[in-house]
Design a protein around this motif. Structure first.
Motif, PDB file in Angstrom:
ATOM      1  N   HIS A 233      41.368  38.471  44.223  1.00 53.50           N
ATOM      2  CA  HIS A 233      42.300  39.271  44.937  1.00 53.50           C
ATOM      3  C   HIS A 233      43.616  40.136  43.879  1.00 53.50           C
ATOM      4  O   HIS A 233      43.937  41.590  43.776  1.00 53.50           O
ATOM      5  CB  HIS A 233      42.849  39.600  46.463  1.00 53.50           C
ATOM      6  CG  HIS A 233      41.856  39.582  47.202  1.00 53.50           C
ATOM      7  ND1 HIS A 233      40.982  40.864  47.955  1.00 53.50           N
ATOM      8  CD2 HIS A 233      41.408  38.648  48.499  1.00 53.50           C
ATOM      9  CE1 HIS A 233      40.428  40.841  48.549  1.00 53.50           C
ATOM     10  NE2 HIS A 233      40.034  40.088  49.225  1.00 53.50           N
ATOM     11  N   GLU A 234      44.805  38.962  43.396  1.00 51.38           N
ATOM     12  CA  GLU A 234      45.528  38.968  42.625  1.00 51.38           C
ATOM     13  C   GLU A 234      45.045  39.754  40.874  1.00 51.38           C
ATOM     14  O   GLU A 234      45.462  40.206  41.064  1.00 51.38           O
ATOM     15  CB  GLU A 234      46.883  37.744  43.011  1.00 51.38           C
ATOM     16  CG  GLU A 234      47.621  37.324  43.694  1.00 51.38           C
ATOM     17  CD  GLU A 234      47.421  35.592  43.274  1.00 51.38           C
ATOM     18  OE1 GLU A 234      47.781  35.536  42.874  1.00 51.38           O
ATOM     19  OE2 GLU A 234      48.801  35.518  44.441  1.00 51.38           O
ATOM     20  N   ARG A 235      44.408  38.898  40.759  1.00 43.20           N
ATOM     21  CA  ARG A 235      43.712  39.443  39.373  1.00 43.20           C
ATOM     22  C   ARG A 235      43.084  40.487  39.495  1.00 43.20           C
ATOM     23  O   ARG A 235      43.521  41.479  38.902  1.00 43.20           O
ATOM     24  CB  ARG A 235      42.381  38.319  38.824  1.00 43.20           C
ATOM     25  CG  ARG A 235      43.359  37.374  38.859  1.00 43.20           C
ATOM     26  CD  ARG A 235      41.795  36.420  37.975  1.00 43.20           C
ATOM     27  NE  ARG A 235      42.751  34.822  37.849  1.00 43.20           N
ATOM     28  CZ  ARG A 235      41.917  34.109  36.821  1.00 43.20           C
ATOM     29  NH1 ARG A 235      40.901  34.672  36.159  1.00 43.20           N
ATOM     30  NH2 ARG A 235      42.695  32.156  37.581  1.00 43.20           N
ATOM     31  N   LEU A 236      42.655  41.025  40.550  1.00 42.67           N
ATOM     32  CA  LEU A 236      42.211  42.834  40.821  1.00 42.67           C
ATOM     33  C   LEU A 236      43.447  43.836  40.953  1.00 42.67           C
ATOM     34  O   LEU A 236      43.402  44.466  40.639  1.00 42.67           O
ATOM     35  CB  LEU A 236      41.279  43.150  41.824  1.00 42.67           C
ATOM     36  CG  LEU A 236      39.848  41.954  41.043  1.00 42.67           C
ATOM     37  CD1 LEU A 236      38.874  42.275  42.547  1.00 42.67           C
ATOM     38  CD2 LEU A 236      39.084  42.445  40.694  1.00 42.67           C
ATOM     39  N   ASP A 237      43.843  42.998  42.056  1.00 41.44           N
ATOM     40  CA  ASP A 237      45.434  43.893  42.186  1.00 41.44           C
ATOM     41  C   ASP A 237      46.183  44.061  40.966  1.00 41.44           C
ATOM     42  O   ASP A 237      46.747  45.140  40.159  1.00 41.44           O
ATOM     43  CB  ASP A 237      45.918  43.697  43.230  1.00 41.44           C
ATOM     44  CG  ASP A 237      45.505  43.413  44.883  1.00 41.44           C
ATOM     45  OD1 ASP A 237      44.508  44.432  44.840  1.00 41.44           O
ATOM     46  OD2 ASP A 237      45.889  42.416  45.329  1.00 41.44           O
ATOM     47  N   ARG A 238      46.526  43.001  39.647  1.00 46.85           N
ATOM     48  CA  ARG A 238      46.855  43.397  38.116  1.00 46.85           C
ATOM     49  C   ARG A 238      46.473  44.348  37.411  1.00 46.85           C
ATOM     50  O   ARG A 238      46.738  44.261  36.963  1.00 46.85           O
ATOM     51  CB  ARG A 238      47.065  41.799  37.846  1.00 46.85           C
ATOM     52  CG  ARG A 238      48.346  40.520  38.498  1.00 46.85           C
ATOM     53  CD  ARG A 238      48.561  40.049  37.311  1.00 46.85           C
ATOM     54  NE  ARG A 238      47.341  39.354  36.773  1.00 46.85           N
ATOM     55  CZ  ARG A 238      46.896  37.943  38.082  1.00 46.85           C
ATOM     56  NH1 ARG A 238      47.704  37.441  38.717  1.00 46.85           N
ATOM     57  NH2 ARG A 238      45.658  37.388  37.174  1.00 46.85           N
ATOM     58  N   ILE A 239      44.988  44.482  37.997  1.00 47.85           N
ATOM     59  CA  ILE A 239      44.630  45.728  36.661  1.00 47.85           C
ATOM     60  C   ILE A 239      45.030  47.370  36.823  1.00 47.85           C
ATOM     61  O   ILE A 239      45.216  47.999  37.886  1.00 47.85           O
ATOM     62  CB  ILE A 239      42.932  45.308  37.339  1.00 47.85           C
ATOM     63  CG1 ILE A 239      42.971  44.618  36.938  1.00 47.85           C
ATOM     64  CG2 ILE A 239      42.380  46.450  36.490  1.00 47.85           C
ATOM     65  CD1 ILE A 239      41.250  44.551  37.208  1.00 47.85           C
ATOM     66  N   ASN A 240      45.575  47.665  35.933  1.00 48.14           N
ATOM     67  CA  ASN A 240      46.381  49.123  35.674  1.00 48.14           C
ATOM     68  C   ASN A 240      45.636  49.748  34.342  1.00 48.14           C
ATOM     69  O   ASN A 240      46.243  49.642  33.676  1.00 48.14           O
ATOM     70  CB  ASN A 240      47.663  48.688  35.887  1.00 48.14           C
ATOM     71  CG  ASN A 240      48.557  49.948  35.758  1.00 48.14           C
ATOM     72  OD1 ASN A 240      47.299  50.777  35.851  1.00 48.14           O
ATOM     73  ND2 ASN A 240      49.671  50.156  35.171  1.00 48.14           N
ATOM     74  N   ILE A 241      44.695  50.175  34.405  1.00 48.13           N
ATOM     75  CA  ILE A 241      43.578  50.953  33.765  1.00 48.13           C
ATOM     76  C   ILE A 241      43.650  52.179  34.443  1.00 48.13           C
ATOM     77  O   ILE A 241      43.005  52.476  35.653  1.00 48.13           O
ATOM     78  CB  ILE A 241      42.224  50.076  33.398  1.00 48.13           C
ATOM     79  CG1 ILE A 241      41.836  50.633  31.538  1.00 48.13           C
ATOM     80  CG2 ILE A 241      41.329  50.242  34.845  1.00 48.13           C
ATOM     81  CD1 ILE A 241      41.009  49.847  31.610  1.00 48.13           C
ATOM     82  N   ASP A 242      43.047  53.171  33.156  1.00 48.99           N
ATOM     83  CA  ASP A 242      42.204  54.802  33.661  1.00 48.99           C
ATOM     84  C   ASP A 242      41.199  54.676  34.473  1.00 48.99           C
ATOM     85  O   ASP A 242      41.044  55.405  35.454  1.00 48.99           O
ATOM     86  CB  ASP A 242      42.504  55.519  32.963  1.00 48.99           C
ATOM     87  CG  ASP A 242      42.298  55.449  31.223  1.00 48.99           C
ATOM     88  OD1 ASP A 242      41.742  54.453  31.516  1.00 48.99           O
ATOM     89  OD2 ASP A 242      41.639  56.574  30.990  1.00 48.99           O
ATOM     90  N   ALA A 243      40.791  53.897  34.013  1.00 52.22           N
ATOM     91  CA  ALA A 243      38.922  54.186  33.891  1.00 52.22           C
ATOM     92  C   ALA A 243      38.225  52.282  34.201  1.00 52.22           C
ATOM     93  O   ALA A 243      38.265  51.920  33.748  1.00 52.22           O
ATOM     94  CB  ALA A 243      38.337  54.955  33.241  1.00 52.22           C
ATOM     95  N   ILE A 244      36.846  52.305  35.019  1.00 51.66           N
ATOM     96  CA  ILE A 244      35.897  51.551  35.870  1.00 51.66           C
ATOM     97  C   ILE A 244      34.603  52.225  35.165  1.00 51.66           C
ATOM     98  O   ILE A 244      34.570  52.449  35.981  1.00 51.66           O
ATOM     99  CB  ILE A 244      36.730  50.472  36.457  1.00 51.66           C
ATOM    100  CG1 ILE A 244      37.584  50.116  36.391  1.00 51.66           C
ATOM    101  CG2 ILE A 244      35.500  49.390  36.775  1.00 51.66           C
ATOM    102  CD1 ILE A 244      38.129  49.257  35.719  1.00 51.66           C
TER     103      ILE A 244
END
Length: 533
Positions: A233-244
């Motif tokens: 959860h911590e690693r997913l919450d750290r993702i700050n990107i415009d598109a997946i």
């Protein structure tokens, strides 16, 4: 003067902070829905620009059609038949039931419509434009009513989706044939069909500022390692990107090591494989729009294990798994061993074999290293071309191209027949792994081992293997050593590494993966045949 400068600087800082707070407050205030239907509709139109797929249908509801309303949805993302049922319900059922719609009590009006006239789909409220627009783009139909600062969204998705098919990247002879698709709801349902337990928890979140891709974290409560789950959860919450756009984005953003050829996150298209790993205590990550599901933590031994190993007898599965380990070393070391022996250690070959190889190489203008590099590059080009070409001609082209190219190269005197055999055997062994990303890793490392063999001979190969072992021992996957249970060595977990024990012997879960509810079988003794008289 210095004090005055500091005072002016602090004043400017406070002014900028206050301006930022006021701007945020204003933006937050502007995102709220207004009570005017026309204002809300115009704001949504301005948000979407001139998008032709945004449909706004104004209707009249209530007794004697006295109340103005509007249905807003995205064309192609909803089911049209369900939409028509919703419209008929809103227009006609209200008049039949003669519901009361107070003009001033906004909550009562929305509640009456929501509870009495919207029987289909998942119904939710939206009080701001961000939530409303996000739901519209997710396959919801939004209902806005005049004099109401609140909207109702009904989930009636109807977009086209691929049917469930057998995975192309992991084919089996014995086992289930269904595979994940690009639809998130379908993928989670395939997992639910296999684990019918309320302990299977699925937590959803959105990642991507523009795509707002839905990501689901699945695990079995009471079995999964809580520390690993928290780290996910911590690693997913750290993702700050415009598109997946695919699960590969997530894989690269959450992996422990970036500069390593080995995959530290396991990905698969098979629901049965994901279910088996969740039962061991791992955590799965579903990404909307991708048929590949990520599973963490991942160990190197997993890439040698096929789902079919658990659907047939233990002795047969063990034999096939040992064959995969042999193919790993064959695909990694065959060209480099050939180069090292021919260049530095000819005395290791029998005399007749050495004479035969020397006769074949007579007239070949290149040393063994360049000969191997040229053939490996040629086979890599053929493999890539076979993958990218249309499926109907891709396989035929790669097979025919390899035969024609190898025969022509031998007849032209560019390579020896023995080199063609070595490179062909290496290419065939490279296809024996259930995980395609491990095969890619071997293709990368093979060239490094060839260089070491050309420079230092067998000593270079041993040096490369030592460096490889050191690198593997330093890798981690969400805190778990990558070479577990070989290093650190765990005796009780050796039952499913190089060999596979029968099911009556695999009574515990991997120790470093999960320390919760480690016993898988109870009171299941070793079967003993009965002697009949």
């Amino acid at each position: 003067m210095a004090i005055g400068t500091i005072r002016r600087t602090l004043k400017n800082v406070f002014r900028k902070t206050e301006t930022k707070k006021n701007s945020e407050h204003s933006t937050k205030h502007d995102s709220k829905l207004a009570s005017s239907l026309d204002n809300n509709v115009n704001h949504i139109k301005s948000k979407f620009g001139n998008s032709t797929d945004l449909v706004i249908r104004k209707i009249k509801i209530g007794p004697d059609n006295q109340i103005d309303a509007a249905l807003i949805y995205t064309d192609g993302l909803i089911d049209t038949s369900s939409l028509q049922d919703l419209i008929d319900t809103l227009i006609y059922k209200i008049q039949i039931n003669d519901l009361e719609f107070p003009a001033k009590d906004n909550i009562s009006l929305i509640s009456a419509i929501k509870e009495n006239t919207v029987p289909i789909g998942e119904v939710s409220d939206a009080r701001d434009f961000d939530t409303l627009i996000s739901n519209i783009l997710s396959g919801h139909a939004a209902l806005l009513v005049n004099n109401q600062a609140q909207a109702i969204t009904v989930s009636i998705p109807g977009y086209e989706k691929r049917s469930i098919e057998e995975p192309q990247s992991a084919t089996l002879i014995k086992g289930p044939r269904d595979g994940f698709t690009e639809t998130l709801g379908t993928n989670t349902s395939l997992l639910r069909r296999r684990i019918r337990s309320s302990d299977l928890w699925m937590e959803s979140k959105e990642i991507g500022r523009l795509t707002k891709t839905k990501v689901v974290v699945a695990y079995i409560k009471g079995i999964a390692n809580e520390d690993v789950l928290k780290e996910v959860h911590e690693r997913l919450d750290r993702i700050n990107i415009d598109a997946i756009l695919e699960s590969g984005y997530i894989e690269e953003l959450i992996q422990d090591e970036t500069f390593t050829p080995f995959p530290t996150v396991f990905s698969t298209e098979r629901p049965d494989s994901v279910a088996g790993k969740l039962l061991e205590g791992r955590v799965a990550i579903f990404v909307d729009g991708s048929p590949f599901v990520l599973v963490v933590p991942s160990l190197i031994v997993e890439f040698f294990q096929a789902s079919e190993d658990y659907y047939q007898r233990a002795d047969i599965a063990t034999l096939l798994r040992l064959l995969r380990f042999f193919c790993f070393f064959l695909a990694l070391l065959a060209p480099s061993l050939y180069i090292a022996i021919l260049t530095y250690h000819q005395e290791m070959l029998p005399t007749m074999l050495l004479i035969g190889i020397a006769a074949q190489r007579e007239g070949v203008p290149f040393p063994a290293f360049l000969e191997a590099v040229m053939m490996e590059i040629a086979f890599e080009i053929l493999r890539e071309a076979g993958v990218r070409m249309p499926r109907a001609v891709g396989q035929a082209m790669s097979i025919v191209g390899a035969l024609v190219l190898g025969q022509a190269a031998v007849q032209a005197g560019l390579v020896s027949p023995a080199m063609v055999i070595v490179v062909s055997l290496t290419a065939i062994a490279n296809f024996c792994f259930p995980a395609i990303n491990l095969a890619t890793t071997i293709r990368i490392l093979r060239f490094g081992m060839m260089i070491l063999a050309a420079v230092f001979g067998l000593i270079g190969i041993m040096f490369g293997l030592i460096l490889l072992c050191i690198h593997l021992s330093t890798l981690r996957s969400f805190g778990v050593p990558y070479t577990t249970p070989a290093a650190p060595f765990i005796l009780q977990d050796q039952k499913d590494v190089f060999i596979r024990f029968p099911w009556w012997g695999m009574f515990s879960r991997p120790r470093l993966i999960s320390q919760n509810n480690v016993i898988r079988e109870q009171n299941n003794p070793t079967p003993k045949p009965e002697i009949r008289k």
